[in-house]
Motif scaffolding. Structure first.
Motif, PDB file in Angstrom:
ATOM      1  N   THR A  26     -52.660 -54.902  10.106  1.00  0.00           N
ATOM      2  CA  THR A  26     -51.876 -53.690   9.892  1.00  0.00           C
ATOM      3  C   THR A  26     -50.925 -53.517  11.071  1.00  0.00           C
ATOM      4  OG1 THR A  26     -53.331 -52.162  11.060  1.00  0.00           O
ATOM      5  CG2 THR A  26     -53.881 -52.642   8.752  1.00  0.00           C
ATOM      6  N   ALA A  27     -50.076 -52.539  10.993  1.00  0.00           N
ATOM      7  CA  ALA A  27     -49.164 -52.249  12.101  1.00  0.00           C
ATOM      8  C   ALA A  27     -49.939 -51.832  13.354  1.00  0.00           C
ATOM      9  CB  ALA A  27     -48.190 -51.149  11.698  1.00  0.00           C
ATOM     10  N   ASP A  28     -51.143 -51.291  13.163  1.00  0.00           N
ATOM     11  CA  ASP A  28     -51.955 -50.815  14.283  1.00  0.00           C
ATOM     12  C   ASP A  28     -53.003 -51.820  14.739  1.00  0.00           C
ATOM     13  OD1 ASP A  28     -50.633 -48.335  14.314  1.00  0.00           O
ATOM     14  OD2 ASP A  28     -51.943 -47.583  12.730  1.00  0.00           O
ATOM     15  N   GLY A  29     -53.067 -52.993  14.133  1.00  0.00           N
ATOM     16  CA  GLY A  29     -54.085 -53.988  14.499  1.00  0.00           C
ATOM     17  C   GLY A  29     -54.719 -54.614  13.265  1.00  0.00           C
ATOM     18  N   PHE A  30     -56.044 -54.583  13.220  1.00  0.00           N
ATOM     19  CA  PHE A  30     -56.760 -55.219  12.116  1.00  0.00           C
ATOM     20  C   PHE A  30     -57.821 -54.267  11.565  1.00  0.00           C
ATOM     21  CE2 PHE A  30     -55.084 -58.621  14.639  1.00  0.00           C
ATOM     22  CZ  PHE A  30     -54.642 -59.536  13.704  1.00  0.00           C
ATOM     23  N   THR A  31     -58.044 -54.362  10.258  1.00  0.00           N
ATOM     24  CA  THR A  31     -59.114 -53.635   9.599  1.00  0.00           C
ATOM     25  C   THR A  31     -59.898 -54.632   8.770  1.00  0.00           C
ATOM     26  OG1 THR A  31     -57.802 -53.116   7.643  1.00  0.00           O
ATOM     27  CG2 THR A  31     -57.757 -51.503   9.439  1.00  0.00           C
ATOM     28  N   GLY A  32     -61.033 -54.190   8.225  1.00  0.00           N
ATOM     29  CA  GLY A  32     -61.790 -55.101   7.394  1.00  0.00           C
ATOM     30  C   GLY A  32     -62.977 -54.448   6.730  1.00  0.00           C
ATOM     31  N   THR A  33     -63.579 -55.218   5.824  1.00  0.00           N
ATOM     32  CA  THR A  33     -64.802 -54.802   5.139  1.00  0.00           C
ATOM     33  C   THR A  33     -65.760 -55.982   5.073  1.00  0.00           C
ATOM     34  OG1 THR A  33     -63.910 -55.386   2.964  1.00  0.00           O
ATOM     35  CG2 THR A  33     -63.668 -53.083   3.660  1.00  0.00           C
ATOM     36  N   ALA A  34     -67.028 -55.658   4.956  1.00  0.00           N
ATOM     37  CA  ALA A  34     -68.075 -56.654   4.747  1.00  0.00           C
ATOM     38  C   ALA A  34     -68.813 -56.272   3.478  1.00  0.00           C
ATOM     39  CB  ALA A  34     -69.032 -56.684   5.921  1.00  0.00           C
ATOM     40  N   THR A  35     -69.005 -57.254   2.589  1.00  0.00           N
ATOM     41  CA  THR A  35     -69.695 -56.996   1.338  1.00  0.00           C
ATOM     42  C   THR A  35     -70.862 -57.961   1.198  1.00  0.00           C
ATOM     43  OG1 THR A  35     -67.622 -56.325   0.295  1.00  0.00           O
ATOM     44  CG2 THR A  35     -69.448 -56.885  -1.173  1.00  0.00           C
ATOM     45  N   SER A  36     -72.049 -57.394   0.999  1.00  0.00           N
ATOM     46  CA  SER A  36     -73.222 -58.199   0.647  1.00  0.00           C
ATOM     47  C   SER A  36     -73.568 -57.827  -0.786  1.00  0.00           C
ATOM     48  CB  SER A  36     -74.388 -57.922   1.593  1.00  0.00           C
ATOM     49  OG  SER A  36     -74.846 -56.599   1.414  1.00  0.00           O
ATOM     50  N   ARG A  37     -74.642 -58.354  -1.283  1.00  0.00           N
ATOM     51  CA  ARG A  37     -74.945 -58.077  -2.694  1.00  0.00           C
ATOM     52  C   ARG A  37     -75.258 -56.610  -2.947  1.00  0.00           C
ATOM     53  NH1 ARG A  37     -80.956 -60.754  -2.708  1.00  0.00           N
ATOM     54  NH2 ARG A  37     -81.498 -59.586  -0.873  1.00  0.00           N
ATOM     55  N   ASP A  38     -75.648 -55.861  -1.903  1.00  0.00           N
ATOM     56  CA  ASP A  38     -76.075 -54.482  -2.098  1.00  0.00           C
ATOM     57  C   ASP A  38     -75.090 -53.419  -1.643  1.00  0.00           C
ATOM     58  OD1 ASP A  38     -78.520 -55.296  -3.168  1.00  0.00           O
ATOM     59  OD2 ASP A  38     -79.443 -55.410  -1.186  1.00  0.00           O
ATOM     60  N   GLU A  39     -74.145 -53.767  -0.766  1.00  0.00           N
ATOM     61  CA  GLU A  39     -73.261 -52.737  -0.239  1.00  0.00           C
ATOM     62  C   GLU A  39     -71.981 -53.323   0.351  1.00  0.00           C
ATOM     63  OE1 GLU A  39     -74.894 -50.520   3.098  1.00  0.00           O
ATOM     64  OE2 GLU A  39     -75.848 -52.327   3.873  1.00  0.00           O
ATOM     65  N   THR A  40     -70.976 -52.455   0.462  1.00  0.00           N
ATOM     66  CA  THR A  40     -69.734 -52.787   1.157  1.00  0.00           C
ATOM     67  C   THR A  40     -69.558 -51.768   2.275  1.00  0.00           C
ATOM     68  OG1 THR A  40     -68.703 -53.721  -0.811  1.00  0.00           O
ATOM     69  CG2 THR A  40     -67.219 -53.002   0.936  1.00  0.00           C
ATOM     70  N   VAL A  41     -69.293 -52.266   3.489  1.00  0.00           N
ATOM     71  CA  VAL A  41     -69.124 -51.375   4.642  1.00  0.00           C
ATOM     72  C   VAL A  41     -67.819 -51.691   5.354  1.00  0.00           C
ATOM     73  CG1 VAL A  41     -71.610 -51.097   4.956  1.00  0.00           C
ATOM     74  CG2 VAL A  41     -70.412 -52.891   6.216  1.00  0.00           C
ATOM     75  N   ALA A  42     -67.284 -50.681   6.022  1.00  0.00           N
ATOM     76  CA  ALA A  42     -66.055 -50.846   6.797  1.00  0.00           C
ATOM     77  C   ALA A  42     -66.378 -51.454   8.153  1.00  0.00           C
ATOM     78  CB  ALA A  42     -65.377 -49.499   6.983  1.00  0.00           C
TER      79      ALA A  42
END
Length: 98
Positions: A26-42
């Motif tokens: 992004t213009a401010d750096g980096f973002t992301g998510t992690a997804t396993s079989r049970d949940e997605t988190v920031a």
């Protein structure tokens, strides 16, 4: 360098866990998510310093944990570790999807 979708394995004391990570610049750096079989988190505080990338995330499954990651990205491969408080380090490896 870290942007894209990654297939990541975490070798924990309770077995190997697989997750999909997605990093976006992004213009401010980096973002992301992690997804396993049970949940997605920031992902929080994603910092890229040359080949080294660090971030934090919280999970609720299989246990409620706050994790700190520290990896080295070489091309389409990443290696490093995560740590949850006083628990032993967990080996982390990953491959970027084409």
């Amino acid at each position: 360098m870290i942007t894209g979708i990654w297939d990541v394995e975490l070798k924990t004391p309770i077995g190997t866990l697989a997750a999909t990570y997605e990093f976006t610049g992004t213009a401010d750096g980096f973002t992301g998510t992690a997804t396993s079989r049970d949940e997605t988190v920031a992902l929080v505080d994603v910092v890229v310093d040359g080949q080294r990338v660090t971030w934090r995330q919280s999970v609720t499954r299989p246990l409620r944990l706050d994790l700190d990651f520290d990896v080295i990205v070489t091309g389409d491969e990443l290696t490093g570790h995560s740590r949850a408080g006083r628990l032993p380090r967990t080996a982390v490896t990953g491959t970027r999807r084409a």
